[in-house]
Design an enzyme around this catalytic site. Structure first.
Site, PDB file in Angstrom:
ATOM      1  N   ASP A 159       3.024  34.813  -6.732  1.00  0.00           N
ATOM      2  CA  ASP A 159       3.952  34.070  -5.882  1.00  0.00           C
ATOM      3  C   ASP A 159       5.120  35.009  -5.553  1.00  0.00           C
ATOM      4  O   ASP A 159       5.676  35.649  -6.450  1.00  0.00           O
ATOM      5  CB  ASP A 159       4.450  32.822  -6.631  1.00  0.00           C
TER       6      ASP A 159
ATOM      7  N   GLN B  19       4.064  18.860  -1.442  1.00  0.00           N
ATOM      8  CA  GLN B  19       3.331  20.028  -0.957  1.00  0.00           C
ATOM      9  C   GLN B  19       4.144  20.671   0.159  1.00  0.00           C
ATOM     10  O   GLN B  19       4.663  19.970   1.035  1.00  0.00           O
ATOM     11  CB  GLN B  19       1.944  19.613  -0.426  1.00  0.00           C
TER      12      GLN B  19
ATOM     13  N   HIS C 295      -3.358  25.123  -2.866  1.00  0.00           N
ATOM     14  CA  HIS C 295      -3.043  26.169  -3.828  1.00  0.00           C
ATOM     15  C   HIS C 295      -2.676  25.566  -5.175  1.00  0.00           C
ATOM     16  O   HIS C 295      -2.117  24.471  -5.239  1.00  0.00           O
ATOM     17  CB  HIS C 295      -1.930  27.094  -3.324  1.00  0.00           C
ATOM     18  N   PHE C 296      -3.038  26.283  -6.197  1.00  0.00           N
ATOM     19  CA  PHE C 296      -2.690  25.891  -7.564  1.00  0.00           C
ATOM     20  C   PHE C 296      -1.711  26.923  -8.112  1.00  0.00           C
ATOM     21  O   PHE C 296      -1.954  28.127  -8.009  1.00  0.00           O
ATOM     22  CB  PHE C 296      -3.940  25.844  -8.452  1.00  0.00           C
ATOM     23  N   HIS C 297      -0.617  26.444  -8.679  1.00  0.00           N
ATOM     24  CA  HIS C 297       0.318  27.330  -9.360  1.00  0.00           C
ATOM     25  C   HIS C 297      -0.179  27.503 -10.786  1.00  0.00           C
ATOM     26  O   HIS C 297      -0.480  26.515 -11.451  1.00  0.00           O
ATOM     27  CB  HIS C 297       1.719  26.701  -9.414  1.00  0.00           C
TER      28      HIS C 297
END
Ligand SMILES: [Zn+2]
Length: 149
Positions: free
Chosen positions: A45, A108, A114-116
């Site tokens: 990120d 969102q 997307h997955f953090h």
């Protein structure tokens, strides 16, 4: 920063905003890649909340959990597990959080699923569990039935 692509709508070419994560998946925007499989990509990120904060996405565009294919989601899940294991092994993380926001109501912000994956350390002071009070008086039997329907 806004990106555009030309798409054919009917018989007219229109300029449409292009998804930033699709551009990252195609390598059109550079990223700090952490891992990759045929259908999934993991990268750092750029605005990390925590050192090692990683995003895992399907390479095929899906807006959220609601429209991703099961196959793409399986690959994303497998890559999330790999990333989590690397965090444990190489960053000496004591744990990880895996977070997804699907839908505006869920906060969102980028509309490509997307997955953090967030490395966690004992006493790091973060709190990813926002619920302070427990809800009382819920009919759990009825709720479970509703979700099974
Ligand atoms: Zn996309």
């Amino acid at each position: 920063m806004q990106y555009f692509k030309e798409v054919l709508l009917g018989n007219k070419v229109r300029t449409m905003p292009e998804c930033i994560f699709c551009k990252i998946a195609k390598g059109e925007i550079p990223s700090f890649k952490v891992g990759e499989s045929e259908k999934a990509l993991a990268f750092l990120d750029v605005n990390p909340g925590v050192k090692g904060h990683t995003l895992v996405i399907p390479k095929n565009h899906a807006e959220s959990i609601f429209d991703v294919s099961e196959n793409d989601l399986k690959e994303v899940s497998a890559l999330i597990k790999k990333v989590a294991e690397k965090m444990e092994k190489n960053l000496k993380a004591d744990g990880v959080n895996v977070l997804n926001a699907s839908g505006k109501a869920a906060q969102q912000s980028v509309f490509h699923l997307h997955f953090h994956v967030i490395p966690r350390f004992e006493n790091d002071g973060l709190n990813t569990w926002p619920f302070k009070e427990k809800l009382a008086g819920l009919d759990l039997k009825e709720l479970a039935e509703k979700l099974r329907e």
